[in-house]
Design a protein around this motif. Structure first.
Motif, short mmCIF file in Angstrom:
data_model
loop_
_atom_site.label_atom_id
_atom_site.label_comp_id
_atom_site.label_asym_id
_atom_site.label_seq_id
_atom_site.Cartn_x
_atom_site.Cartn_y
_atom_site.Cartn_z
N GLU A 55 0.84 -1.21 0.00
CA GLU A 55 0.00 0.00 0.00
C GLU A 55 0.87 1.25 0.00
OE1 GLU A 55 -3.12 2.39 2.92
OE2 GLU A 55 -2.61 0.29 3.35
N ILE A 56 1.91 1.25 0.83
CA ILE A 56 2.81 2.40 0.89
C ILE A 56 3.51 2.61 -0.44
CG2 ILE A 56 5.02 3.14 1.88
CD1 ILE A 56 4.04 2.17 4.58
N MET A 57 3.93 1.53 -1.08
CA MET A 57 4.62 1.66 -2.35
C MET A 57 3.69 2.19 -3.44
SD MET A 57 7.62 1.00 -1.51
CE MET A 57 8.35 1.15 -3.13
N ARG A 58 2.41 1.83 -3.38
CA ARG A 58 1.45 2.39 -4.34
C ARG A 58 1.30 3.89 -4.14
NH1 ARG A 58 -1.40 -2.46 -3.18
NH2 ARG A 58 -2.71 -1.37 -1.66
N ILE A 139 -2.07 14.29 5.71
CA ILE A 139 -2.72 14.42 4.41
C ILE A 139 -1.89 15.36 3.54
CG2 ILE A 139 -4.76 15.24 3.16
CD1 ILE A 139 -6.40 14.48 5.60
N LEU A 140 -1.49 14.89 2.38
CA LEU A 140 -0.74 15.71 1.45
C LEU A 140 -1.70 16.30 0.43
CD1 LEU A 140 2.01 16.72 0.41
CD2 LEU A 140 2.11 14.68 -1.03
N TYR A 252 2.61 6.26 5.70
CA TYR A 252 2.01 5.30 6.62
C TYR A 252 0.93 4.51 5.89
CZ TYR A 252 4.21 8.09 10.29
OH TYR A 252 5.12 8.76 11.08
N ASP A 253 0.73 3.27 6.30
CA ASP A 253 -0.37 2.49 5.74
C ASP A 253 -1.66 2.85 6.46
OD1 ASP A 253 -0.97 -0.03 7.82
OD2 ASP A 253 1.06 0.77 7.93
N SER A 254 -2.79 2.59 5.82
CA SER A 254 -4.08 3.03 6.34
C SER A 254 -4.49 2.30 7.62
CB SER A 254 -5.16 2.83 5.28
OG SER A 254 -5.23 1.47 4.87
N LYS A 255 -3.96 1.10 7.87
CA LYS A 255 -4.34 0.34 9.06
C LYS A 255 -3.35 0.50 10.21
CE LYS A 255 -6.97 -3.14 6.51
NZ LYS A 255 -7.15 -4.58 6.22
N GLY A 256 -2.30 1.27 10.00
CA GLY A 256 -1.34 1.52 11.07
C GLY A 256 -0.51 0.31 11.44
N ILE A 257 -0.29 -0.58 10.50
CA ILE A 257 0.50 -1.78 10.78
C ILE A 257 1.97 -1.43 10.96
CG2 ILE A 257 1.25 -4.00 9.83
CD1 ILE A 257 -1.48 -4.15 8.42
N LEU A 258 2.48 -0.58 10.08
CA LEU A 258 3.87 -0.12 10.19
C LEU A 258 3.86 1.16 11.02
CD1 LEU A 258 4.99 -0.74 6.50
CD2 LEU A 258 5.24 -2.26 8.47
N LYS A 259 4.10 1.01 12.31
CA LYS A 259 3.90 2.10 13.26
C LYS A 259 4.74 3.33 12.95
CE LYS A 259 1.07 -0.39 15.67
NZ LYS A 259 -0.39 -0.09 15.62
N THR A 260 5.96 3.13 12.52
CA THR A 260 6.85 4.27 12.25
C THR A 260 6.84 4.68 10.79
OG1 THR A 260 8.75 2.79 11.95
CG2 THR A 260 8.36 3.65 14.16
N GLY A 261 6.06 3.98 9.95
CA GLY A 261 5.99 4.32 8.54
C GLY A 261 7.30 4.02 7.81
N ARG A 262 7.39 4.55 6.61
CA ARG A 262 8.60 4.41 5.79
C ARG A 262 8.99 5.78 5.27
NH1 ARG A 262 8.60 0.21 7.97
NH2 ARG A 262 8.63 -1.90 7.09
N ARG A 263 10.27 6.10 5.35
CA ARG A 263 10.78 7.40 4.93
C ARG A 263 11.35 7.29 3.52
NH1 ARG A 263 9.69 12.49 6.27
NH2 ARG A 263 11.48 13.87 6.43
N PHE A 264 10.98 8.26 2.65
CA PHE A 264 11.43 8.23 1.27
C PHE A 264 11.97 9.59 0.84
CE2 PHE A 264 8.08 5.03 1.57
CZ PHE A 264 8.70 3.92 1.01
N GLU A 265 12.83 9.56 -0.18
CA GLU A 265 13.33 10.77 -0.81
C GLU A 265 13.04 10.71 -2.30
OE1 GLU A 265 17.48 11.13 -0.07
OE2 GLU A 265 17.26 11.61 2.06
#
Length: 272
Positions: A55-58, A139-140, A252-265
């Motif tokens: 989901e995050i990658m999408r 929200i972006l 972050y994913d919508s269900k909060g599974i990955l608590k710290t999210g993923r950081r991207f550049e």
């Protein structure tokens, strides 16, 4: 066969498991069940993590594709790039924003108004207090305002100005125009006009850095991350157009599974 032999055979046939054998069997069964439960648990967690990552990658793909499209036609000859930096670079909820003008194929949500030049805003969205959204920083927003003919009128999605006319307004009162363009948009889900600005959810700590041509030395990039300030590049701006702009954000994913999210550049090239 004697009577004693019959009783001896019957006695042997009735013999069961000993306590030791039962304990060993129960222990082995418990170990197998524990291992199976652990494997099942880790399999479920792995599946949940994989779904959250997908989901995050999408979301990442949608954001980077849109950034690439918008910056591909950026006007750096007769229009400014404006950046607003909010919070220190180490803040967890840093919320930068950017406004620029670009050329492309743009249309309103209903498809009635089309144009090839638009003002684009990227930044964290604000929300009206009655929408029950706890954290608006996730929200972006992407606000697209098409430059349309004067007879059409104006709305959240278009305004009746050519680029040259708008630049004359901008030059005559830079601060007023900048304040208007960089205003953090409020998004009301009950208003269909606001949906166009709702770009991506689960986006936080949206950070912008830039690099001028003079800051690229020997292959090393010296990113400039000013804090709590506003910078104008190009037209009537103090700074020349940057060569590179880097966007950094947490998803972050919508269900909060990955608590710290993923950081991207993601880096876009502006050029000369």
């Amino acid at each position: 066969m004697s009577v004693n032999s019959v009783f001896s055979v019957a006695k042997k046939m009735k013999k069961g498991f000993t306590i030791t054998e039962l304990l060993v069997a129960i222990g082995l069964l418990a170990a197998v069940l524990a291992a199976s439960t652990s494997i099942f648990h880790y399999s479920i967690e792995a599946q949940r993590t994989a779904m959250a990552t997908a989901e995050i990658m999408r979301t990442l793909r949608a954001i980077t594709d849109q950034l690439n499209y918008d910056f591909a036609g950026i006007r750096t000859d007769d229009a400014p790039i404006i950046m607003q930096f909010r919070g220190n670079s180490t803040d967890a909820n840093k919320a930068d924003s950017i406004v620029f003008f670009t050329v492309g194929d743009f249309q309103t949500m209903d498809g009635e108004i089309r144009g090839n030049t638009a003002r684009i805003y990227y930044g964290q969205a604000g929300l009206p207090p009655d929408t029950n959204i706890v954290d608006p920083n996730k929200i972006l927003a992407r606000k697209q305002v098409i430059l349309a003919p004067a007879e059409i009128g104006s709305s959240n999605e278009y305004e009746p100005n050519s680029l040259s006319e708008l630049m004359n307004i901008y030059i005559s009162d830079v601060n007023t125009a900048t304040d208007k363009w960089l205003k953090r948009p409020d998004i009301n889900y009950r208003d269909s006009n606001d949906i166009a600005m709702y770009f991506a959810k689960g986006v936080d700590n949206f950070t912008i850095e830039f690099c001028g041509k003079s800051n690229i030395l020997g292959g090393d990039i010296d990113w400039q991350p000013p804090d709590n300030t506003r910078r104008r590049f190009g037209l009537s701006g103090v700074d020349p157009y940057p060569a590179l702009i880097k966007f950094t954000f947490t998803l972050y994913d919508s269900k909060g599974i990955l608590k710290t999210g993923r950081r991207f550049e993601h880096i876009v090239y502006i050029g000369e």
